[in-house]
Design an enzyme around this catalytic site. Structure first.
Site, PDB file in Angstrom:
ATOM      1  N   ASP A   5      58.474  41.501  34.861  1.00  0.00           N
ATOM      2  CA  ASP A   5      57.690  40.212  34.466  1.00  0.00           C
ATOM      3  C   ASP A   5      56.934  39.477  35.426  1.00  0.00           C
ATOM      4  OD1 ASP A   5      56.691  39.091  31.698  1.00  0.00           O
ATOM      5  OD2 ASP A   5      57.248  37.382  32.925  1.00  0.00           O
ATOM      6  N   ASN A  13      46.482  32.073  34.638  1.00  0.00           N
ATOM      7  CA  ASN A  13      45.215  32.426  33.723  1.00  0.00           C
ATOM      8  C   ASN A  13      44.544  31.300  33.560  1.00  0.00           C
ATOM      9  OD1 ASN A  13      44.945  35.030  33.477  1.00  0.00           O
ATOM     10  ND2 ASN A  13      46.544  35.201  31.857  1.00  0.00           N
ATOM     11  N   HIS A  69      40.937  34.045  33.672  1.00  0.00           N
ATOM     12  CA  HIS A  69      41.541  35.504  33.268  1.00  0.00           C
ATOM     13  C   HIS A  69      41.166  36.236  34.528  1.00  0.00           C
ATOM     14  CE1 HIS A  69      43.225  34.457  29.529  1.00  0.00           C
ATOM     15  NE2 HIS A  69      42.221  33.611  29.472  1.00  0.00           N
ATOM     16  N   ASP A  91      43.769  39.066  36.043  1.00  0.00           N
ATOM     17  CA  ASP A  91      43.225  40.557  36.078  1.00  0.00           C
ATOM     18  C   ASP A  91      43.580  40.970  37.570  1.00  0.00           C
ATOM     19  OD1 ASP A  91      42.883  40.516  33.345  1.00  0.00           O
ATOM     20  OD2 ASP A  91      40.699  40.579  33.434  1.00  0.00           O
ATOM     21  N   GLU A 103      51.743  40.999  30.941  1.00  0.00           N
ATOM     22  CA  GLU A 103      52.098  41.092  32.290  1.00  0.00           C
ATOM     23  C   GLU A 103      53.311  41.670  32.494  1.00  0.00           C
ATOM     24  OE1 GLU A 103      53.181  36.948  30.544  1.00  0.00           O
ATOM     25  OE2 GLU A 103      51.705  38.379  30.345  1.00  0.00           O
TER      26      GLU A 103
END
Length: 368
Positions: free
Chosen positions: A232, A240, A245, A249, A275
């Site tokens: 994770d 984010n 965002h 990404d 994630e």
């Protein structure tokens, strides 16, 4: 993951097509034997004894070719044997004229069969060679083994119609092959999309679940152990929220590329969701899996995750588990999730279960 190639499915489609062609050739060979028997019997009844015996004789290599294929399953020999036999039969029919000089008319069967069984280049080369034989028979009726003579009108019509048919067969077969290749490429693209996460180009959850089930079955059959690492990205929501965002990404893509560099060829990496990532490590013990996860954690710490000239604060936590510690895939995943939760509870940027601390970077991750 490094083996999302669709070459195996491509080979599967080609294998199915080859099997279908072999079945068609078997039936064509059987029909040819029946036709030769019937036409040979008709010639015998009309006192064309030599012609009848020759036609019956051509049934022998066809039957032997069928027998050899049934025994060996060699499709290349089956195709080559059928083409050679049919080519020799048509050469005989052109040279002898058959009955009432109608022998060359059977040659019209050859172009579609030839292009279907071979490539366009090979089919064209064989067809041109057959054209040469026909031209020699037509131009030099006094050659040995040539027992007939054709009218000029028949020769012109024969070559004109045969050329038209050959070009038509070539164009149709080329169109068929093009459409087939386009359909296969489209099917492979859909298959790849169904198995791959669009953002990271890693395997998706569905594909990973399939691989886990397959690896567990292999473990049950042969006892080959495997391990998984559930990973994770720490505090990813903060990335984010603070950077947007698109930055998140980019972080996911960078981590995925880094993962592909760290894992082995046989390992499989997947985006498990959001994630979260999952590594499947075949033939890997728990200690080996912990070592690999730690190398990945250390690599993340030393890698600059950049977005628009801003460094993103990316670290990872991971829970590792071996199939030796679980009785099923679900239990394996639950145990890895428990270890991941422990790593996060202990302060993140760690691998669980914990072993001796790693020295040399600012993380507190373990190393075996």
């Amino acid at each position: 993951m490094r083996d999302l190639s669709t070459s195996s499915s491509h080979r599967g489609v080609e294998e199915i097509e080859d099997i279908r062609i072999s079945r068609i050739l078997t039936w064509l060979s059987l029909m040819a034997i029946l036709f030769l028997g019937g036409i040979g019997t008709k010639a015998w009844l009309f006192s064309h004894t030599g012609h009848a015996l020759t036609l019956w004789a051509f049934s022998i290599p066809l039957a032997l070719n069928m027998f050899w294929f049934a025994r060996t399953g060699n499709r290349t020999v089956q195709k080559s044997g059928l083409i050679a036999t049919v080519g020799a039969l048509f050469a005989y029919l052109i040279a002898s004229g058959g009955e009432n000089n109608t022998g060359p008319l059977w040659f019209y069967v050859f172009p579609p069969l030839l292009f279907y069984l071979t490539s366009l280049r090979t089919g064209t080369a064989i067809l041109l060679f057959c054209y040469l034989i026909a031209a020699m028979v037509f131009l030099f009726p006094d050659l040995p083994l040539v027992n007939t003579d054709y009218t000029l009108d028949f020769k012109i019509r024969f070559f004109a119609t045969l050329t038209f048919e050959s070009i038509l067969c070539f164009v149709l077969e080329a169109s068929r092959l093009k459409a087939r290749n386009e359909l296969m490429a489209l099917a492979q693209a859909h298959e790849h999309a169904a198995r791959t996460d669009e953002l990271t180009s890693l395997a998706n959850r569905r594909e990973m679940q399939h691989r886990l089930d397959a690896e567990f079955s292999r473990y049950q059959r042969s006892g080959h152990h495997f391990s998984i690492a559930l990973i994770d990205l720490d505090l990813f929501k903060g990335i984010n929220d603070q950077y947007g965002h698109h930055a998140g990404d980019e972080a996911l893509r960078t981590f995925s590329a880094l993962t592909r560099q760290i894992i082995r060829q046989s390992d499989i990496a997947a985006r498990w969701g959001g994630e979260e990532f999952l590594l499947l490590l075949p033939d890997t013990s728990l200690i080996q899996a912990l070592a690999l996860a730690e190398r990945l954690r250390a690599a993340v710490v030393s890698t600059e995750f950049m977005f628009r000239e801003q460094r993103l604060p990316v670290t990872i936590s991971a829970g590792v588990c071996s199939i030796a510690k679980a009785g099923s895939v679900d239990e394996l995943l639950k145990q890895a999730d428990i270890h991941l939760y422990s790593a996060k509870e202990a302060g993140r940027n760690q691998i669980a279960p914990r072993v001796r601390p790693h020295q040399g970077d600012n993380g507190s991750g373990p190393t075996p």
